[in-house]
Structure formats: structure tokens, C-alpha cells
Design a protein around this motif. Sequence first.
Motif, PDB file in Angstrom:
ATOM      1  N   TYR A  38       0.630  -1.175   0.176  1.00  0.00           N
ATOM      2  CA  TYR A  38      -0.234   0.089  -0.058  1.00  0.00           C
ATOM      3  C   TYR A  38       0.963   1.335  -0.103  1.00  0.00           C
ATOM      4  O   TYR A  38       2.048   0.786   0.452  1.00  0.00           O
ATOM      5  N   ALA A  39       0.403   2.436  -0.238  1.00  0.00           N
ATOM      6  CA  ALA A  39       0.631   3.713  -0.342  1.00  0.00           C
ATOM      7  C   ALA A  39       0.838   4.827   1.002  1.00  0.00           C
ATOM      8  O   ALA A  39      -0.531   4.151   1.225  1.00  0.00           O
ATOM      9  N   VAL A  40       0.960   5.238   1.209  1.00  0.00           N
ATOM     10  CA  VAL A  40       1.296   6.012   2.396  1.00  0.00           C
ATOM     11  C   VAL A  40       1.430   7.543   1.698  1.00  0.00           C
ATOM     12  O   VAL A  40       2.978   7.582   1.739  1.00  0.00           O
ATOM     13  N   GLY A  41       1.170   8.882   2.189  1.00  0.00           N
ATOM     14  CA  GLY A  41       1.800   9.686   1.415  1.00  0.00           C
ATOM     15  C   GLY A  41       2.822  10.503   2.651  1.00  0.00           C
ATOM     16  O   GLY A  41       2.093  10.649   3.394  1.00  0.00           O
ATOM     17  N   ILE A  42       3.520  10.750   2.452  1.00  0.00           N
ATOM     18  CA  ILE A  42       4.772  11.758   3.048  1.00  0.00           C
ATOM     19  C   ILE A  42       5.304  12.896   2.765  1.00  0.00           C
ATOM     20  O   ILE A  42       5.608  13.055   3.967  1.00  0.00           O
ATOM     21  N   GLU A  43       4.785  13.404   1.810  1.00  0.00           N
ATOM     22  CA  GLU A  43       5.079  14.749   1.945  1.00  0.00           C
ATOM     23  C   GLU A  43       3.981  15.266   0.649  1.00  0.00           C
ATOM     24  O   GLU A  43       3.658  14.355  -0.744  1.00  0.00           O
ATOM     25  N   ILE A  44       3.711  16.293   0.812  1.00  0.00           N
ATOM     26  CA  ILE A  44       2.889  17.201  -0.339  1.00  0.00           C
ATOM     27  C   ILE A  44       3.532  18.891  -0.537  1.00  0.00           C
ATOM     28  O   ILE A  44       2.912  18.991   0.465  1.00  0.00           O
ATOM     29  N   ASN A  45       2.911  19.062  -1.585  1.00  0.00           N
ATOM     30  CA  ASN A  45       2.919  20.449  -1.333  1.00  0.00           C
ATOM     31  C   ASN A  45       2.513  20.911  -3.011  1.00  0.00           C
ATOM     32  O   ASN A  45       1.516  20.725  -3.246  1.00  0.00           O
ATOM     33  N   ALA A  46       2.409  22.928  -2.984  1.00  0.00           N
ATOM     34  CA  ALA A  46       1.182  22.877  -3.680  1.00  0.00           C
ATOM     35  C   ALA A  46       0.889  24.408  -4.195  1.00  0.00           C
ATOM     36  O   ALA A  46       1.747  24.862  -3.111  1.00  0.00           O
ATOM     37  N   THR A  47       1.896  24.395  -5.254  1.00  0.00           N
ATOM     38  CA  THR A  47       1.784  26.075  -5.842  1.00  0.00           C
ATOM     39  C   THR A  47       0.078  26.307  -6.928  1.00  0.00           C
ATOM     40  O   THR A  47       0.185  25.511  -7.900  1.00  0.00           O
ATOM     41  N   HIS A  48      -0.167  27.840  -6.364  1.00  0.00           N
ATOM     42  CA  HIS A  48      -1.386  27.790  -7.278  1.00  0.00           C
ATOM     43  C   HIS A  48      -1.076  29.204  -7.980  1.00  0.00           C
ATOM     44  O   HIS A  48      -0.242  30.272  -7.188  1.00  0.00           O
ATOM     45  N   THR A  57      -0.020  23.205  -9.022  1.00  0.00           N
ATOM     46  CA  THR A  57       0.983  22.404 -10.156  1.00  0.00           C
ATOM     47  C   THR A  57       1.129  21.759  -8.561  1.00  0.00           C
ATOM     48  O   THR A  57       1.464  22.575  -7.079  1.00  0.00           O
ATOM     49  N   VAL A  58       0.858  19.816  -7.563  1.00  0.00           N
ATOM     50  CA  VAL A  58       0.731  19.506  -6.900  1.00  0.00           C
ATOM     51  C   VAL A  58       1.903  18.384  -6.423  1.00  0.00           C
ATOM     52  O   VAL A  58       1.881  18.172  -8.139  1.00  0.00           O
ATOM     53  N   ARG A  59       3.078  18.868  -5.886  1.00  0.00           N
ATOM     54  CA  ARG A  59       4.031  17.398  -6.242  1.00  0.00           C
ATOM     55  C   ARG A  59       3.513  17.019  -5.033  1.00  0.00           C
ATOM     56  O   ARG A  59       3.285  16.495  -4.144  1.00  0.00           O
ATOM     57  N   MET A  60       3.176  14.899  -4.856  1.00  0.00           N
ATOM     58  CA  MET A  60       3.630  14.692  -3.830  1.00  0.00           C
ATOM     59  C   MET A  60       4.684  13.123  -3.907  1.00  0.00           C
ATOM     60  O   MET A  60       4.775  12.612  -4.544  1.00  0.00           O
ATOM     61  N   THR A  61       5.041  12.314  -2.496  1.00  0.00           N
ATOM     62  CA  THR A  61       5.332  11.389  -2.926  1.00  0.00           C
ATOM     63  C   THR A  61       5.378  10.537  -1.356  1.00  0.00           C
ATOM     64  O   THR A  61       4.152  11.297  -0.759  1.00  0.00           O
ATOM     65  N   ASN A  62       4.831   9.149  -2.241  1.00  0.00           N
ATOM     66  CA  ASN A  62       4.221   8.511  -1.006  1.00  0.00           C
ATOM     67  C   ASN A  62       5.312   7.262  -0.503  1.00  0.00           C
ATOM     68  O   ASN A  62       6.484   6.421  -1.888  1.00  0.00           O
ATOM     69  N   MET A  63       5.833   7.040   0.282  1.00  0.00           N
ATOM     70  CA  MET A  63       6.092   5.513   1.013  1.00  0.00           C
ATOM     71  C   MET A  63       5.149   4.161   0.572  1.00  0.00           C
ATOM     72  O   MET A  63       4.291   4.191   0.778  1.00  0.00           O
ATOM     73  N   LEU A  64       5.820   3.461  -0.272  1.00  0.00           N
ATOM     74  CA  LEU A  64       5.401   1.751  -0.188  1.00  0.00           C
ATOM     75  C   LEU A  64       5.893   1.209   0.276  1.00  0.00           C
ATOM     76  O   LEU A  64       6.930   0.874   0.793  1.00  0.00           O
ATOM     77  N   ARG A  65       4.775   0.398   1.122  1.00  0.00           N
ATOM     78  CA  ARG A  65       4.969  -0.189   2.305  1.00  0.00           C
ATOM     79  C   ARG A  65       4.260  -1.281   2.092  1.00  0.00           C
ATOM     80  O   ARG A  65       3.486  -1.963   1.348  1.00  0.00           O
ATOM     81  N   ASP A  66       4.637  -2.474   2.842  1.00  0.00           N
ATOM     82  CA  ASP A  66       4.303  -4.379   2.731  1.00  0.00           C
ATOM     83  C   ASP A  66       2.919  -3.859   3.778  1.00  0.00           C
ATOM     84  O   ASP A  66       3.413  -3.364   4.573  1.00  0.00           O
ATOM     85  N   ARG A  67       1.569  -4.935   3.523  1.00  0.00           N
ATOM     86  CA  ARG A  67       0.716  -4.846   4.265  1.00  0.00           C
ATOM     87  C   ARG A  67       0.991  -6.172   5.437  1.00  0.00           C
ATOM     88  O   ARG A  67       2.168  -6.727   5.020  1.00  0.00           O
TER      89      ARG A  67
END
Length: 141
Positions: free
Chosen positions: A82-92, A131-141
Motif C-alpha cells: 500500500y501507499a502512504v503519503g509522506i509529503e505534499i506541496n502545492a503552488t497555485h 501544480t501539486v507534487r506528492m511523495t508516497n512511501m510504499l509499504r508491505d501489508r
Amino acid sequence: MTLLPPDLDPELVDRLVGTGGGALCRKMGIEFLELSAERSVATMPVEGNTQVIGLLHGGAHVVLGESLGSISAAIHAGPGRYAVGIEINATHSRSITEGIVTGTCTALVLGRTLATHEIVMTDEAGRRLSTVRMTNMLRDR
């Protein structure tokens, strides 16, 4: 619902189709048009998602972006992960008061433990709104 990759994890398909992308996506009128790890597209109406002076709420841009980035990362993660968001930013960059916003999500990095996506929101004329940039950490269940 949308155009889904044929090899998608059946459990993820059930969750996406069964929930329409989740309660918040349904409330905001987000419609997924195309979903994959590399590229995903969705639309959202401005109506019902504005702030007090009638502009599309900046947080609505982020919800659209995070929805696309999270689902794309979950697709990349694959079965049993599964994916868990760890960082997000946005520029309007531009405001909008009516119409439909399109979010186009493009993978920047698809690794074993991290996935980073850039999501560009545009108006019906194709002008960049945010513009939104997002990083997800991918983890094992």
C-alpha cells in the motif's frame, strides 16, 4: 468508473469502484477518467468547492492532486502493498470561479519504496491553475 489497467490488483479495483475513490472524492464531485501508475486523469467541478469569495478553494486543488497521486502510487505498489503519503506541496498559479478542473498526474519517480508524482490542474482552456507534487512511501501489508 474509469479506464483501469488490466493487470490491476483486484482488491484495489474493488475498493476504487466500491467507494468511487472515497467519501471526500464523492463529496467534491471528482470523477476519475484514467488510472495507472505512470499517468492518471480526473476532473472536478468548481461549483461546490469554492472558498468564501467564490474562488476554487486551494485545498480543493490539493485534494484532487492527492487523490490522483495516492491512487497512482497504490497502483504502482501492487498486490500486498500500500501507499502512504509522506509529503505534499502545492503552488497555485491562477484562480478559477466556474467550470471544470482537470488534474493530470505524471510519475516522476517509481521506486520500490517511494513514488513521487506531479499533478497539474488545468482549466477547460488548458491553462495551468496549480501544480501539486506528492511523495508516497510504499509499504508491505
